[in-house]
Motif scaffolding. Sequence first.
Motif, short mmCIF file in Angstrom:
data_model
loop_
_atom_site.label_atom_id
_atom_site.label_comp_id
_atom_site.label_asym_id
_atom_site.label_seq_id
_atom_site.Cartn_x
_atom_site.Cartn_y
_atom_site.Cartn_z
N LEU A 83 0.81 -1.21 0.00
CA LEU A 83 0.00 0.00 0.00
C LEU A 83 0.85 1.26 0.00
O LEU A 83 1.81 1.37 0.76
N ILE A 86 -2.88 5.47 2.93
CA ILE A 86 -4.18 5.32 3.57
C ILE A 86 -4.62 6.71 4.00
O ILE A 86 -3.88 7.42 4.69
N LEU A 116 -7.64 -0.92 10.92
CA LEU A 116 -6.74 -1.34 9.85
C LEU A 116 -5.39 -1.76 10.40
O LEU A 116 -4.86 -2.82 10.05
N ILE A 154 -7.92 3.58 0.63
CA ILE A 154 -6.73 2.74 0.72
C ILE A 154 -6.17 2.60 -0.69
O ILE A 154 -6.84 2.08 -1.58
#
Length: 161
Positions: A83, A86, A116, A154
């Motif tokens: 990722l 966020i 999360l 996200i």
Amino acid sequence: MLVWVEQEDQVHQRFRLLAAAGVVGLASFGAHSLAENAIEREKAAACQPVEVSVYFAPGQTELNDFAEDLLRNAVGRVQQCELAQIDVTGYADATGQSSANYRISELRAEAALEYLLNNNVTANQINITAKGDEGALLEDGVRAVMRRKADLRIVPVQPTA
């Protein structure tokens, strides 16, 4: 001379068998590479940005079961992805004092982000914002509906070509 012809035929036969085995080996290698490329493309396609909003009861800052289900689904969609970012934004309605609403929106955003992080979802960059009751009243003075929430975005790392 007859013996030599038989040996020459055997050599040609062995050569043909080796050549056929080589083609099969190359084909298998090629198929394996194609399969790996397809898996990588599928994985990259699965790693798309996810946006979810979780809602809270009036004055509440704890996630309810429905909010946790939504976040669990979001976690499942990005679990295998690297990722990049966020973004979490907390909101409140226009009920009560602005300072209290700001704190409530902050706690809502923190609750969503904490879910999360507790589920091993992290990113290179994490942004958390509290909006309080900003925008909770429309221009005509009517209260905006569904403002007791946290919005999450996200964003996976985009694959390089």
